[in-house]
Write a protein that holds these residues in place. Structure first.
Motif, mmCIF file in Angstrom:
data_model
loop_
_atom_site.group_PDB
_atom_site.id
_atom_site.type_symbol
_atom_site.label_atom_id
_atom_site.label_comp_id
_atom_site.label_asym_id
_atom_site.label_seq_id
_atom_site.Cartn_x
_atom_site.Cartn_y
_atom_site.Cartn_z
ATOM 1 N N ARG A 34 67.243 1.074 -51.084
ATOM 2 C CA ARG A 34 66.672 1.238 -49.747
ATOM 3 C C ARG A 34 67.710 1.588 -48.706
ATOM 4 O O ARG A 34 67.429 1.567 -47.511
ATOM 5 C CB ARG A 34 66.031 -0.080 -49.295
ATOM 6 N N ALA A 76 68.086 -3.516 -55.666
ATOM 7 C CA ALA A 76 66.940 -3.184 -54.818
ATOM 8 C C ALA A 76 67.393 -2.810 -53.405
ATOM 9 O O ALA A 76 66.897 -1.844 -52.821
ATOM 10 C CB ALA A 76 65.966 -4.361 -54.772
ATOM 11 N N LEU A 85 62.002 0.789 -56.756
ATOM 12 C CA LEU A 85 61.361 1.240 -55.526
ATOM 13 C C LEU A 85 60.195 2.195 -55.801
ATOM 14 O O LEU A 85 59.156 2.134 -55.150
ATOM 15 C CB LEU A 85 62.404 1.919 -54.629
ATOM 16 N N HIS A 144 61.083 -5.574 -53.702
ATOM 17 C CA HIS A 144 60.816 -4.702 -52.558
ATOM 18 C C HIS A 144 59.755 -5.245 -51.631
ATOM 19 O O HIS A 144 59.731 -4.907 -50.444
ATOM 20 C CB HIS A 144 60.498 -3.283 -53.039
#
Lengths: 403, 80
Positions: A132, A128, A22, A95
């Motif tokens: 988030r 990933a 990220l 992402h």
């Protein structure tokens, strides 16, 4: 191209990050802000789907009935053996895909978001998604796609997400109205999601600076076969097939034809293919389309009919076996074509050609999904592109090695 | 379940759910004007179309075919 003559537009857009985390993503691409009107923005940009069907993305988004528990899905199943672009994008820039998914999810007020990927990509995507966890409005569910050709077909995905097998469903209602569990469903290829994420940041004009008027923007191409360095590269629509082959290190020897679009695509003969622009308009006369950006170079010393017979065998074997014409028709078609592809003369007769054409017309359009249709497209393009080989086979010889 | 017959001027199409069809053949028997059978016994639209156009004169027969299919593989789609 829309670029000022004399300047080159940098088409490295999707794969620019050095690591998939990220932090690297934010450093390279900057923050993401939800646009005021995503549908209008995508309409202006002219983005079309990158899963093969090239449907206008804004239209699909606009058609999803908002406020009714919609579900958004990023489809990364990539059942096409000759394609590696989705897995490449998911490994390098997950992402961007997840940003796109978040954007469309917000636009339709979705209450469920899914990313559907092959088993070997589950760890990298899950990682990933984990990064988030506190930023996306809805938690993204990672669902594993089986390793079959039809697993990525739109309704096969719906079936899988509704708790069933990854097999296509009958299409009576549009999935934007009723899809997974009867809910309005938006399904986009992962590359399409990536483009959405970039358009939201940089705008429609930026997007259109590459590509052509009808096919704006860039796309990921998987080039393989008789090339020095098979792989995935990003190109602008409108670049030639030759340019795609060059990016793959150039041809490794003389090439007689290229398969464009994958196993449901079409053969385009050389040398004509070399200067052909990769765009819908340019490829249409050959019965081909950019599709999911697959290009396979067939060496001159191979037999195009034999190569096609092999693909047809695979496609027959990959039938979901739910629909009669496909389940029975494709194996019969592959078997009959195989006889044409096999020399000596006893096998290949004009009657056999007629029979192949009859069977092709019989199965075309008769199934719950487009598997028979795509198979027929490939077969018909082979009969056209390799007509000289066909003539040779009918007289008991093969041109393999004579080019 | 019976389908209400549309006696208006709407056109109709017969939708075959291929994933359910098991080539029992009742539809081809009830709608021979529209349907033949292929090499393996599956319904084959005589006009070669994906969604079979059903002229008004045959809509009642099409409705019967829909009801008769043991696999519920047929639907009549009417446009008004």
């Amino acid at each position: 191209m829309n670029a000022t003559p004399g300047t080159t537009v940098d088409v490295r857009r999707l794969l620019v990050v050095s690591t998939p985390d990220l932090a690297a993503h934010e450093q390279v691409h900057g923050p993401l802000f939800a646009p005021h009107d995503l549908v209008s923005l995508l309409r202006e940009a002219g983005l079309h789907g990158h899963g093969g069907a090239a449907f206008p993305t804004w239209r699909k988004l606009a058609a999803v009935r908002a406020g009714r528990n919609a579900i958004v899905v990023a489809n990364g199943a990539e059942g096409e053996p000759a394609s590696a672009k989705d897995r490449t994008l998911l490994r390098i820039a997950p992402h961007l895909v997840l940003d796109g998914l978040a954007l469309v999810g917000a636009a339709v007020g979705a209450t469920r978001a899914v990313v559907y990927v092959p088993s070997d990509l589950v760890p990298v995507i899950s990682r990933a998604v984990g990064e988030r966890r506190f930023r996306d409005r809805i938690a993204v569910q990672v669902v594993e796609a089986p390793d079959t050709f039809v697993a990525g077909e739109e309704t096969a995905v719906l079936s899988r997400l509704s708790g069933g097998p990854a097999l296509p469903l009958d299409k009576f209602t549009r999935i934007v109205d009723s899809g997974v569990d009867g809910r309005p469903t938006l399904l986009n290829n992962v590359e399409t999601m990536g483009h959405i994420a970039l358009i939201a940041r940089h705008g429609a004009e930026w997007f259109r600076a590459a590509g052509t008027k009808e096919d704006p923007g860039t796309f990921l191409a998987t080039v393989s076969g008789a090339v020095r360095r098979a792989g995935v590269h990003e190109h602008a629509y409108g670049e030639t097939v030759g340019a795609l082959l060059d990016a793959a290190g150039g041809v490794s020897g003389p090439v007689q034809a290229v398969l464009v679009g994958g196993y449901h695509g079409a053969w385009v003969p050389m040398p004509a293919a070399m200067d052909l622009a990769v765009s819908r308009e340019s490829l249409a006369p050959y019965g081909a389309a950019p599709g999911a950006g697959v290009v396979v170079a067939l060496p001159a010393d191979a037999c195009g009919l034999a190569a096609t017979a092999q693909v047809l065998d695979y496609l027959a074997q990959q039938s979901a076996r739910q629909c009669g014409p496909c389940q029975f028709g494709l194996p019969r078609l592959a078997e009959t074509f195989r006889q044409l592809a096999t020399v000596p003369r006893a096998a290949a007769t004009p009657t056999l050609v007629e029979e192949v054409q009859r069977l092709a017309a019989l199965v075309d359009g008769r199934g719950a999904c487009r598997h028979p249709d795509g198979t027929v497209r490939l077969l018909r393009s082979a009969l056209s592109a390799f007509r000289n080989d066909l003539a040779a086979h009918l007289s008991g010889t093969c041109m393999k090695g004579e080019r | 379940m019976s389908q209400r017959v549309d006696t208006g001027s709407g056109t109709a199409t017969l939708h075959i759910d291929w994933s359910r069809c098991d080539r029992r053949g009742l539809c081809a028997e009830l709608l021979p004007e529209l349907l033949d059978r292929d090499d393996w016994g599956y319904p084959l639209a005589r006009d070669g179309s994906r969604e079979v156009a059903v002229p008004r004169a045959l809509q009642r027969h099409a409705t019967e075919a829909v009801s008769a299919c043991p696999l519920l593989a047929l639907r009549l789609r009417r446009s008004r």
